[in-house]
Design a protein around this motif. Structure first.
Motif, mmCIF file in Angstrom:
data_model
loop_
_atom_site.group_PDB
_atom_site.id
_atom_site.type_symbol
_atom_site.label_atom_id
_atom_site.label_comp_id
_atom_site.label_asym_id
_atom_site.label_seq_id
_atom_site.Cartn_x
_atom_site.Cartn_y
_atom_site.Cartn_z
ATOM 1 N N THR A 107 -3.098 27.896 17.272
ATOM 2 C CA THR A 107 -3.051 28.721 15.744
ATOM 3 C C THR A 107 -4.318 29.554 15.962
ATOM 4 O O THR A 107 -4.488 30.700 15.380
ATOM 5 C CB THR A 107 -3.363 27.814 14.580
ATOM 6 N N SER A 110 -4.129 33.136 17.169
ATOM 7 C CA SER A 110 -3.400 34.059 16.624
ATOM 8 C C SER A 110 -4.369 35.089 15.751
ATOM 9 O O SER A 110 -4.157 36.080 15.501
ATOM 10 C CB SER A 110 -2.330 33.554 15.522
ATOM 11 N N GLY A 112 -7.645 36.154 12.720
ATOM 12 C CA GLY A 112 -7.318 36.217 10.894
ATOM 13 C C GLY A 112 -7.394 34.714 10.776
ATOM 14 O O GLY A 112 -8.151 33.909 10.767
ATOM 15 N N TRP A 113 -6.480 34.486 9.392
ATOM 16 C CA TRP A 113 -6.557 33.381 8.844
ATOM 17 C C TRP A 113 -6.026 32.206 9.606
ATOM 18 O O TRP A 113 -6.468 31.162 9.514
ATOM 19 C CB TRP A 113 -5.461 33.296 7.599
ATOM 20 N N GLY A 114 -5.369 32.637 10.801
ATOM 21 C CA GLY A 114 -5.085 31.314 11.813
ATOM 22 C C GLY A 114 -6.220 30.932 12.407
ATOM 23 O O GLY A 114 -5.862 29.780 12.872
ATOM 24 N N ILE A 116 -9.329 30.159 11.060
ATOM 25 C CA ILE A 116 -9.651 29.231 9.898
ATOM 26 C C ILE A 116 -8.786 28.029 9.936
ATOM 27 O O ILE A 116 -9.384 26.951 10.094
ATOM 28 C CB ILE A 116 -10.001 29.879 8.579
ATOM 29 N N ILE A 117 -7.696 28.289 9.957
ATOM 30 C CA ILE A 117 -6.679 27.007 9.617
ATOM 31 C C ILE A 117 -6.675 26.459 11.120
ATOM 32 O O ILE A 117 -6.519 25.044 10.890
ATOM 33 C CB ILE A 117 -5.083 27.584 9.402
ATOM 34 N N SER A 120 -9.477 24.194 11.446
ATOM 35 C CA SER A 120 -9.513 22.994 10.500
ATOM 36 C C SER A 120 -8.560 21.817 11.070
ATOM 37 O O SER A 120 -8.921 20.689 11.007
ATOM 38 C CB SER A 120 -9.090 23.220 9.125
#
Length: 150
Positions: A107, A110, A112-114, A116-117, A120
């Protein structure tokens, strides 16, 4: 009623007196001690390269018995306490944590938000892999073994 109370008091006092022998593990650079009661599961590595796993009983003040093998305390180089829950749950935690780390790495790529996710997931998966691997190990370099006979 008074006799019933005395009977219960007598039974509870007997159970308090009849305590088991314990294996005492003391940290060398501090006064921290850990006691492992008799008939608990442990895994022992000996000087001659054997790994012995099972419930232990205390033979005398210098030796224990695991799986009908007598092991001297001075022959033990490493010991690990193994609970039944840990034996069942630790592989599950390690596999689940590994999947979380792999999913996090995929993830993160990918962007962007990926990212950050995915970060985590990686952070959440690392304790699930590391903690079961390193917990409850007592090496002879850091710990001293003895037996307390009660």
């Amino acid at each position: 009623m008074k006799q019933l109370f005395l009977l219960f008091f007598f039974l509870f006092s007997i159970s308090g007196i009849s305590q088991t022998n314990v294996l005492v593990i003391q940290k060398l650079n501090s006064k921290f001690t850990k006691e492992i009661k008799e008939n608990k599961r442990i895994k022992v590595w000996t000087k001659d390269g054997q790994k012995i796993y099972g419930r232990f009983t205390i033979k005398d003040s210098t030796s224990i018995i695991i799986e009908e093998k007598v092991i001297l305390l001075e022959d033990i180089i490493k010991m690990k306490k193994k609970s039944l829950f840990g034996t069942i749950a630790n592989p599950i935690f390690i596999v689940y944590g590994s999947f979380m780390i792999i999913a996090g790495v995929v993830t993160v790529g990918s962007g962007g938000w990926g990212a950050i996710i995915g970060g985590s997931f990686i952070i959440g998966g690392m304790p699930l892999v590391l903690i079961p691997s390193i917990s409850n190990k007592y090496s002879i370099q850091d710990w001293e073994y003895s037996i307390k006979i009660r």
